[in-house]
Design a protein around this motif. Sequence first.
Motif, PDB file in Angstrom:
ATOM      1  N   THR A 147      42.604  35.103  51.340  1.00 54.70           N
ATOM      2  CA  THR A 147      42.174  35.395  49.870  1.00 54.70           C
ATOM      3  C   THR A 147      42.493  36.165  49.429  1.00 54.70           C
ATOM      4  N   PHE A 148      43.078  36.381  48.297  1.00 56.24           N
ATOM      5  CA  PHE A 148      43.167  36.890  47.764  1.00 56.24           C
ATOM      6  C   PHE A 148      43.221  37.383  46.305  1.00 56.24           C
ATOM      7  N   LEU A 149      43.052  38.654  46.034  1.00 55.68           N
ATOM      8  CA  LEU A 149      42.998  39.120  44.115  1.00 55.68           C
ATOM      9  C   LEU A 149      44.253  40.101  44.217  1.00 55.68           C
ATOM     10  N   ILE A 150      44.988  39.738  43.177  1.00 51.25           N
ATOM     11  CA  ILE A 150      46.275  40.474  42.539  1.00 51.25           C
ATOM     12  C   ILE A 150      45.790  40.486  41.218  1.00 51.25           C
ATOM     13  N   GLY A 151      46.639  42.005  41.071  1.00 51.80           N
ATOM     14  CA  GLY A 151      46.638  42.354  39.760  1.00 51.80           C
ATOM     15  C   GLY A 151      47.106  43.591  40.026  1.00 51.80           C
ATOM     16  N   HIS A 152      47.550  44.213  38.110  1.00 48.78           N
ATOM     17  CA  HIS A 152      48.433  45.125  37.896  1.00 48.78           C
ATOM     18  C   HIS A 152      46.933  46.812  38.243  1.00 48.78           C
ATOM     19  N   GLY A 153      46.184  45.976  37.506  1.00 44.98           N
ATOM     20  CA  GLY A 153      44.807  47.379  38.428  1.00 44.98           C
ATOM     21  C   GLY A 153      44.971  48.416  36.596  1.00 44.98           C
ATOM     22  N   ASN A 189      34.870  58.061  43.722  1.00 44.87           N
ATOM     23  CA  ASN A 189      36.260  58.308  42.786  1.00 44.87           C
ATOM     24  C   ASN A 189      37.502  57.711  42.546  1.00 44.87           C
ATOM     25  N   GLU A 190      37.573  56.644  43.272  1.00 42.06           N
ATOM     26  CA  GLU A 190      38.435  56.320  43.359  1.00 42.06           C
ATOM     27  C   GLU A 190      38.807  54.917  41.736  1.00 42.06           C
ATOM     28  N   TRP A 191      39.047  54.869  41.186  1.00 43.05           N
ATOM     29  CA  TRP A 191      38.357  52.879  40.030  1.00 43.05           C
ATOM     30  C   TRP A 191      38.376  51.520  40.894  1.00 43.05           C
ATOM     31  N   LEU A 192      40.076  51.554  40.963  1.00 42.11           N
ATOM     32  CA  LEU A 192      40.122  50.921  41.879  1.00 42.11           C
ATOM     33  C   LEU A 192      39.124  50.469  42.921  1.00 42.11           C
ATOM     34  N   ILE A 193      39.382  51.213  43.657  1.00 43.82           N
ATOM     35  CA  ILE A 193      37.941  51.106  44.682  1.00 43.82           C
ATOM     36  C   ILE A 193      37.041  50.767  44.835  1.00 43.82           C
ATOM     37  N   LEU A 194      36.629  50.986  43.712  1.00 42.86           N
ATOM     38  CA  LEU A 194      34.689  51.211  42.774  1.00 42.86           C
ATOM     39  C   LEU A 194      34.658  49.943  42.572  1.00 42.86           C
ATOM     40  N   TYR A 195      36.046  49.004  41.947  1.00 39.91           N
ATOM     41  CA  TYR A 195      36.104  47.792  40.750  1.00 39.91           C
ATOM     42  C   TYR A 195      36.470  46.833  42.105  1.00 39.91           C
ATOM     43  N   SER A 196      36.725  47.012  43.371  1.00 37.44           N
ATOM     44  CA  SER A 196      37.011  46.040  44.591  1.00 37.44           C
ATOM     45  C   SER A 196      35.485  45.721  44.977  1.00 37.44           C
ATOM     46  N   LYS A 197      35.278  47.087  45.200  1.00 38.57           N
ATOM     47  CA  LYS A 197      33.596  46.385  45.914  1.00 38.57           C
ATOM     48  C   LYS A 197      32.967  45.953  45.104  1.00 38.57           C
ATOM     49  N   ARG A 198      32.857  46.085  43.955  1.00 42.01           N
ATOM     50  CA  ARG A 198      32.200  45.102  42.743  1.00 42.01           C
ATOM     51  C   ARG A 198      32.067  43.528  42.921  1.00 42.01           C
ATOM     52  N   LYS A 199      34.057  43.709  43.154  1.00 38.21           N
ATOM     53  CA  LYS A 199      34.473  42.247  42.976  1.00 38.21           C
ATOM     54  C   LYS A 199      33.838  41.083  44.309  1.00 38.21           C
ATOM     55  N   LEU A 200      34.051  42.410  45.191  1.00 39.13           N
ATOM     56  CA  LEU A 200      33.184  41.815  46.421  1.00 39.13           C
ATOM     57  C   LEU A 200      31.501  41.615  46.455  1.00 39.13           C
ATOM     58  N   GLU A 201      30.664  41.873  45.783  1.00 40.41           N
ATOM     59  CA  GLU A 201      30.100  42.025  45.670  1.00 40.41           C
ATOM     60  C   GLU A 201      29.220  39.951  45.257  1.00 40.41           C
ATOM     61  N   THR A 202      30.180  38.934  44.360  1.00 40.57           N
ATOM     62  CA  THR A 202      30.069  38.170  44.006  1.00 40.57           C
ATOM     63  C   THR A 202      31.044  37.228  44.966  1.00 40.57           C
ATOM     64  N   LYS A 203      32.291  37.719  45.649  1.00 39.48           N
ATOM     65  CA  LYS A 203      33.318  36.716  46.487  1.00 39.48           C
ATOM     66  C   LYS A 203      34.382  36.942  47.251  1.00 39.48           C
ATOM     67  N   HIS A 204      33.866  37.146  48.201  1.00 35.74           N
ATOM     68  CA  HIS A 204      34.524  37.251  49.621  1.00 35.74           C
ATOM     69  C   HIS A 204      36.243  37.494  49.516  1.00 35.74           C
ATOM     70  N   TYR A 205      37.256  38.215  48.982  1.00 33.62           N
ATOM     71  CA  TYR A 205      38.728  37.972  49.621  1.00 33.62           C
ATOM     72  C   TYR A 205      38.881  38.989  50.303  1.00 33.62           C
ATOM     73  N   ASN A 206      40.145  39.351  51.580  1.00 35.73           N
ATOM     74  CA  ASN A 206      40.507  39.592  52.417  1.00 35.73           C
ATOM     75  C   ASN A 206      41.434  40.740  52.326  1.00 35.73           C
ATOM     76  N   TYR A 207      41.701  40.431  51.206  1.00 40.79           N
ATOM     77  CA  TYR A 207      42.754  42.168  50.108  1.00 40.79           C
ATOM     78  C   TYR A 207      43.060  41.976  48.720  1.00 40.79           C
ATOM     79  N   LEU A 208      42.777  42.978  48.375  1.00 45.05           N
ATOM     80  CA  LEU A 208      42.155  42.837  46.685  1.00 45.05           C
ATOM     81  C   LEU A 208      43.328  44.134  46.499  1.00 45.05           C
ATOM     82  N   ILE A 209      44.725  43.628  45.373  1.00 50.72           N
ATOM     83  CA  ILE A 209      46.181  44.490  46.027  1.00 50.72           C
ATOM     84  C   ILE A 209      46.320  44.554  44.274  1.00 50.72           C
ATOM     85  N   PHE A 210      46.523  45.711  43.671  1.00 48.41           N
ATOM     86  CA  PHE A 210      46.988  46.147  43.459  1.00 48.41           C
ATOM     87  C   PHE A 210      48.186  47.464  42.768  1.00 48.41           C
TER      88      PHE A 210
END
Length: 252
Positions: free
Chosen positions: A120-126, A187-208
């Motif tokens: 499963t993937f979550l994909i966006g610009h970021g 301090n990497e915002w997109l890493i923090l964002y990815s971890k937060r997204k994983l709290e509600t749904k699992h993804y194998n890859y979060l690509i930005f």
Amino acid sequence: MQLTNNKKIYFASDQHFGAPTPELSFPREKKFVAWLDEVKKDAEAIFLLGDLFDFWFEYKTVVPKGFVRVLGKLAEIRDSGIPIYFFVGNHDLWMEDYFQKELNIPVYHDNQEYTFGDKTFLIGHGDGKGPGDMGYKRMKKVFTNPFSKLLFRWLHPDIGVKLAQYLSVKNKLISGDEDVTFLGEDNEWLILYSKRKLETKHYNYLIFGHRHLPMKVTVGENAEYVNLGDWITYFTYGVFDGETFEIKKYSN
């Protein structure tokens, strides 16, 4: 989407064609076209994660001049039956329906979820994701406001495009004059964002994209945050073969 016959899915982001000048951008455009020619041989699909152009605005009957080789190659690949998906970035967020109508390429203005095989993937610009960066988030609301776009459309394209290009290349990150460094997971915002997204749904890859710094970081059990880098400094791209995701550098 199921991958067939050893096909692969390719990802690229942040080409910023047109910056810092059309003349200096041209060799990068030719390199990107060569990459497209190479990956089309075994591509199941191609994902472009935004900021393909350093500036893009669609008037009612006008689009920015240039980028003929890039657009022509995308049209050729799409006409051959290979799907291409485009996610707008903060530099080309004023896309409307030109890509859909002329190239048959769908355009997305926010994250999308996909399943490739059993991954499963979550994909966006970021851009604008995660904590902080409040100034940009406020600015983005202004830029995407329909009334703001209407006001800009009243400018003659020769004035509007030149003004936007001038303001864009003032950013050293975009022009490639200043490298970026890893700030650490906290301090990497997109890493923090990815971890937060994983709290509600699992993804194998979060690509930005957006960050201009190629990286893969484990952010959960069987979950990785991926940033694709850019085509200004790194010339990196992502490739998924049905089992694993890799970041590679194009050196042709």
